[in-house]
Scaffold this motif. Structure first.
Motif, PDB file in Angstrom:
ATOM      1  N   ALA A 160      61.863   7.118  41.530  1.00  0.00           N
ATOM      2  CA  ALA A 160      61.994   6.006  40.578  1.00  0.00           C
ATOM      3  C   ALA A 160      61.828   6.511  39.145  1.00  0.00           C
ATOM      4  N   SER A 161      60.871   7.397  38.931  1.00  0.00           N
ATOM      5  CA  SER A 161      60.627   7.941  37.591  1.00  0.00           C
ATOM      6  C   SER A 161      61.810   8.767  37.100  1.00  0.00           C
ATOM      7  N   ARG A 162      62.369   9.568  37.989  1.00  0.00           N
ATOM      8  CA  ARG A 162      63.516  10.401  37.615  1.00  0.00           C
ATOM      9  C   ARG A 162      64.655   9.520  37.081  1.00  0.00           C
ATOM     10  N   LEU A 163      64.949   8.440  37.766  1.00  0.00           N
ATOM     11  CA  LEU A 163      66.015   7.538  37.332  1.00  0.00           C
ATOM     12  C   LEU A 163      65.696   6.935  35.966  1.00  0.00           C
ATOM     13  N   LEU A 164      64.481   6.437  35.799  1.00  0.00           N
ATOM     14  CA  LEU A 164      64.096   5.805  34.534  1.00  0.00           C
ATOM     15  C   LEU A 164      64.152   6.793  33.367  1.00  0.00           C
ATOM     16  N   VAL A 165      63.674   8.000  33.568  1.00  0.00           N
ATOM     17  CA  VAL A 165      63.657   9.004  32.497  1.00  0.00           C
ATOM     18  C   VAL A 165      65.072   9.486  32.195  1.00  0.00           C
ATOM     19  N   GLU A 166      65.874   9.740  33.242  1.00  0.00           N
ATOM     20  CA  GLU A 166      67.250  10.204  33.025  1.00  0.00           C
ATOM     21  C   GLU A 166      68.085   9.170  32.286  1.00  0.00           C
ATOM     22  N   ARG A 167      67.877   7.896  32.597  1.00  0.00           N
ATOM     23  CA  ARG A 167      68.627   6.845  31.908  1.00  0.00           C
ATOM     24  C   ARG A 167      68.121   6.633  30.486  1.00  0.00           C
ATOM     25  N   GLY A 168      66.913   7.127  30.209  1.00  0.00           N
ATOM     26  CA  GLY A 168      66.338   6.938  28.892  1.00  0.00           C
ATOM     27  C   GLY A 168      65.862   5.521  28.660  1.00  0.00           C
ATOM     28  N   ASP A 169      65.672   4.795  29.750  1.00  0.00           N
ATOM     29  CA  ASP A 169      65.231   3.405  29.639  1.00  0.00           C
ATOM     30  C   ASP A 169      63.796   3.330  29.124  1.00  0.00           C
ATOM     31  N   GLU A 170      63.571   2.348  28.272  1.00  0.00           N
ATOM     32  CA  GLU A 170      62.200   1.962  27.973  1.00  0.00           C
ATOM     33  C   GLU A 170      61.782   1.090  29.138  1.00  0.00           C
ATOM     34  N   PHE A 171      60.597   1.298  29.657  1.00  0.00           N
ATOM     35  CA  PHE A 171      60.161   0.491  30.785  1.00  0.00           C
ATOM     36  C   PHE A 171      58.675   0.199  30.664  1.00  0.00           C
ATOM     37  N   ASP A 172      58.296  -0.912  31.241  1.00  0.00           N
ATOM     38  CA  ASP A 172      56.896  -1.290  31.285  1.00  0.00           C
ATOM     39  C   ASP A 172      56.290  -0.590  32.509  1.00  0.00           C
ATOM     40  N   PRO A 173      55.431   0.406  32.300  1.00  0.00           N
ATOM     41  CA  PRO A 173      54.920   1.160  33.450  1.00  0.00           C
ATOM     42  C   PRO A 173      54.128   0.292  34.424  1.00  0.00           C
ATOM     43  N   ASP A 174      53.446  -0.729  33.912  1.00  0.00           N
ATOM     44  CA  ASP A 174      52.677  -1.591  34.805  1.00  0.00           C
ATOM     45  C   ASP A 174      53.596  -2.447  35.672  1.00  0.00           C
ATOM     46  N   GLU A 175      54.696  -2.894  35.068  1.00  0.00           N
ATOM     47  CA  GLU A 175      55.644  -3.718  35.823  1.00  0.00           C
ATOM     48  C   GLU A 175      56.325  -2.904  36.924  1.00  0.00           C
ATOM     49  N   ILE A 176      56.828  -1.717  36.592  1.00  0.00           N
ATOM     50  CA  ILE A 176      57.499  -0.891  37.606  1.00  0.00           C
ATOM     51  C   ILE A 176      56.491  -0.438  38.659  1.00  0.00           C
TER      52      ILE A 176
END
Length: 195
Positions: A160-176
């Motif tokens: 899951a982290s690889r996808l989020l980092v590769e896409r460059g998405d800002e994400f709420d770590p608590d939500e994910i």
């Protein structure tokens, strides 16, 4: 020339800057000159702290891995039951990814995985993470099955982290973390002891 720092502070500075250099360019795409220039010191200063580029890279793997494992272990220790341990462990992991994209890309990027020695070091970190997770799996199953499930949970977070980092998405770590923890917890509740 930057001000003279105590040896420990200079070593930490070198590691912090080298992390960005290696996360961006990989091991083979970076030189000690690149690191020295980014730190603002001469190459001989680097060699006062690290014997070689490999030594620096390995020290960085150890440093980043220790930070990751420390965050997860500390968070899980605050839990009162299996479900909260799962949630807090994932929350610590995704907060680390959110706060330290370079650390994640460095540790789990292809540059580190292409070298047998570095890959073995990352596998040890992954195994330590799974070892920390395994006791949280409160199901009456044999140790081998528990270890496999612990590795699966670590892989779930990494994927899951690889996808989020590769896409460059800002994400709420608590939500994910909550979404992934809910998925993991539902799966763990379904695990049955082998007959």
């Amino acid at each position: 020339m930057p001000p003279r720092l105590p040896a420990n502070a200079r070593r930490e500075q070198i590691l912090d800057v080298a992390l960005v250099v290696f996360a961006t360019n990989g091991f083979h795409g970076s030189s000690m000159n690149d690191v020295a220039d980014a730190v603002g010191v001469t190459k001989p200063v680097l060699y006062q702290h690290f014997d070689s580029k490999r030594d620096l890279y390995q020290a960085l793997i150890d440093e980043v891995g220790d930070r990751l494992l420390g965050n997860i272990t500390k968070a899980a220790a605050e839990a009162t039951d299996g479900k909260s341990q799962t949630e807090l462990g994932f929350r610590a992991y995704f907060r680390w990814v959110s706060d330290d994209h370079d650390g994640f890309r460095f540790l789990f990027g292809s540059g580190t995985r292409r070298d047998d020695e570095f890959n073995a070091a990352v596998q040890r970190i992954t195994a330590e993470a799974a070892k920390a997770v395994a006791p949280l799996i409160a199901v009456d199953i044999d140790e081998r099955h528990r270890t496999t499930l612990a590795h699966a949970l670590v892989g779930l977070a990494e994927g899951a982290s690889r996808l989020l980092v590769e896409r460059g998405d800002e994400f709420d770590p608590d939500e994910i973390a909550q979404v992934v923890a809910d998925l993991a917890w539902a799966g763990l509740r379904a695990v049955q002891p082998k007959d």
